[in-house]
Scaffold this motif. Structure first.
Motif, PDB file in Angstrom:
ATOM      1  N   GLU A   1       0.849  -1.337   0.069  1.00 44.07           N
ATOM      2  CA  GLU A   1       0.016  -0.024   0.079  1.00 44.07           C
ATOM      3  C   GLU A   1       0.892   1.361   0.074  1.00 44.07           C
ATOM      4  O   GLU A   1       0.599   2.326  -0.809  1.00 44.07           O
ATOM      5  N   ALA A   2       1.975   1.351   0.825  1.00 43.34           N
ATOM      6  CA  ALA A   2       2.800   2.297   0.636  1.00 43.34           C
ATOM      7  C   ALA A   2       3.773   2.515  -0.179  1.00 43.34           C
ATOM      8  O   ALA A   2       4.625   3.542  -0.150  1.00 43.34           O
ATOM      9  N   ARG A   3       4.037   1.488  -1.102  1.00 46.11           N
ATOM     10  CA  ARG A   3       4.821   1.476  -1.939  1.00 46.11           C
ATOM     11  C   ARG A   3       6.379   1.754  -1.431  1.00 46.11           C
ATOM     12  O   ARG A   3       7.041   2.762  -1.990  1.00 46.11           O
ATOM     13  N   LEU A   4       6.540   1.024  -0.506  1.00 46.93           N
ATOM     14  CA  LEU A   4       8.045   1.366   0.374  1.00 46.93           C
ATOM     15  C   LEU A   4       9.194   0.922  -0.459  1.00 46.93           C
ATOM     16  O   LEU A   4      10.128   1.583  -0.205  1.00 46.93           O
TER      17      LEU A   4
ATOM     18  N   ASP B   1       9.749   1.462  -3.548  1.00 51.56           N
ATOM     19  CA  ASP B   1      10.208   2.658  -4.666  1.00 51.56           C
ATOM     20  C   ASP B   1      10.636   3.966  -3.559  1.00 51.56           C
ATOM     21  O   ASP B   1      11.760   4.583  -3.892  1.00 51.56           O
ATOM     22  N   ARG B   2      10.086   4.025  -2.434  1.00 58.26           N
ATOM     23  CA  ARG B   2      10.405   5.068  -1.433  1.00 58.26           C
ATOM     24  C   ARG B   2      11.704   4.836  -0.929  1.00 58.26           C
ATOM     25  O   ARG B   2      12.465   5.493  -0.682  1.00 58.26           O
ATOM     26  N   CYS B   3      12.063   3.502  -0.523  1.00 54.34           N
ATOM     27  CA  CYS B   3      13.544   3.182  -0.010  1.00 54.34           C
ATOM     28  C   CYS B   3      14.566   3.584  -1.285  1.00 54.34           C
ATOM     29  O   CYS B   3      15.667   4.273  -0.829  1.00 54.34           O
ATOM     30  N   VAL B   4      14.338   3.414  -2.434  1.00 56.93           N
ATOM     31  CA  VAL B   4      15.166   3.923  -3.524  1.00 56.93           C
ATOM     32  C   VAL B   4      15.468   5.393  -3.489  1.00 56.93           C
ATOM     33  O   VAL B   4      16.538   5.863  -3.699  1.00 56.93           O
ATOM     34  N   ARG B   5      14.282   6.033  -3.505  1.00 54.93           N
ATOM     35  CA  ARG B   5      14.586   7.554  -3.368  1.00 54.93           C
ATOM     36  C   ARG B   5      15.052   7.993  -2.166  1.00 54.93           C
ATOM     37  O   ARG B   5      15.922   9.175  -2.352  1.00 54.93           O
ATOM     38  N   ASP B   6      14.704   7.515  -0.909  1.00 57.60           N
ATOM     39  CA  ASP B   6      15.426   7.757   0.322  1.00 57.60           C
ATOM     40  C   ASP B   6      17.162   7.590   0.108  1.00 57.60           C
ATOM     41  O   ASP B   6      17.770   8.462   0.742  1.00 57.60           O
ATOM     42  N   ILE B   7      17.288   6.383  -0.095  1.00 54.43           N
ATOM     43  CA  ILE B   7      18.715   6.128  -0.247  1.00 54.43           C
ATOM     44  C   ILE B   7      19.605   7.036  -1.111  1.00 54.43           C
ATOM     45  O   ILE B   7      20.621   7.510  -0.777  1.00 54.43           O
ATOM     46  N   THR B   8      19.030   7.193  -2.430  1.00 51.72           N
ATOM     47  CA  THR B   8      19.662   8.156  -3.275  1.00 51.72           C
ATOM     48  C   THR B   8      19.934   9.553  -2.796  1.00 51.72           C
ATOM     49  O   THR B   8      21.023  10.181  -3.023  1.00 51.72           O
TER      50      THR B   8
END
Length: 317
Positions: free
Chosen positions: A264-267, A269-276
């Motif tokens: 639900e949270a699309r976690l 994809d969010r991990c990728v953005r946060d790490i970058t």
């Protein structure tokens, strides 16, 4: 057919679909993964699904999957990463190549880790991602750890009040998972799931799992850093929801509930953005890191020169 496939040359970087246009993560379970030309086929009891390999960022292979050698070949040619994971990606078991052909992201990680000032700057940025209502700019290491501990305790109390579960504190016996109450068991199960997800993403991006900014001294320090970013927002609330539902099958119920919440949270994809953003906060070389397939040689002054050629001017002989 086999001869034709094996004779097909590997795709060059300019032929590959841009990373920004890919589906990022594709999860498969209980199926056999084949190759048909340049497509991946997932075959199960319900039929066949075709997936263009060039659209895949990372293929997550869950329980019950089998993959052929030719399928792995086309995934490698298309620049896709592959990770073997638990149900819905909640445990990381093994991984293939990283998604990117560039070392820019892991070099940025190493550079920010090696400098004490930038290392604590990343730790503060991680704290701010977790608790955006508090400015950690002036916090030293011990203050960051102390404030983080206080905020996690506050989260436990808040979630216990929300769900009505009688909370008696965090208790974890490494040698006996069942020694704790339902909430403690669920918190432990949720943490293990989050570690698996984080490990899959870190590996897919080509980062070093061991170069942590908050955790240190372990081969998965950076994985633990990333997993903790979502502890109070996702992991702990899900754990208390499960605990409030009873003390039967806490571990499996936690994994299923967390799986649904992650989707639900699309976690991923969010991990990728946060790490970058943590490793390249100014976006420098981010585009090159994603798209280029270039090998260079290092020379003086951190200058890079083309590889694959002889750089001797003949003066040494």
């Amino acid at each position: 057919m086999t001869t034709a496939i094996s004779a097909r040359p590997a795709a060059g970087p300019r032929e590959l679909t841009r990373v920004s246009d890919r589906l990022s993560f594709v999860y498969l379970e209980r199926c056999t993964v084949h190759r048909d030309a340049n497509a991946i086929i997932a075959e199960d009891a319900d039929g066949i699904t075709h997936i263009p390999s060039a659209t895949i960022g990372t293929l997550l292979l869950g329980p019950g999957t089998r993959v052929t050698h030719q399928a792995m070949t086309v995934l490698g040619e298309s620049g896709a990463a592959v990770a073997w994971v638990g149900e819905q990606g909640v445990r990381y078991y093994a991984g293939g190549r990283a998604l990117t052909r560039s070392s820019a992201l892991v070099e940025a990680q190493a550079a920010r880790w090696a400098n004490p000032r930038s290392r604590i700057a990343v730790a503060r940025a991680m704290y701010l991602l977790r608790f955006p209502d508090e400015d950690p700019a002036a916090y030293r290491r011990q203050e960051l750890l102390g404030r983080e501990g206080a905020r996690v305790k506050e989260c436990y109390r808040r979630e216990a009040a929300r769900t009505g579960f009688p909370w008696r504190g965090r208790h974890y016996d490494r040698n006996d998972y069942t020694a704790g109450d339902a909430a403690n068991q669920a918190i432990t199960a949720a943490a293990q799931c989050m570690y698996g997800i984080s490990h899959a993403v870190v590996a897919a991006l080509g980062c070093s799992p061991g170069l942590g900014f908050v955790h240190a001294g372990h081969e998965l320090s950076f994985v633990l850093d990333i997993a903790d970013l979502y502890k109070t927002e996702i992991g702990i609330p899900v754990a208390f929801d499960v605990a409030a539902g009873g003390d039967e099958d806490v571990g499996s119920r936690t994994r299923r509930a967390l799986r649904d919440r992650i989707n639900e949270a699309r976690l991923l994809d969010r991990c990728v953005r946060d790490i970058t953003r943590l490793l390249m906060p100014d976006g420098s070389e981010q585009s090159a890191a994603a798209e280029d397939d270039v090998v260079t040689l290092q020379t003086d002054g951190n200058q890079h020169v083309p590889s694959g050629r002889n750089h001797s001017d003949g003066s040494m002989w």
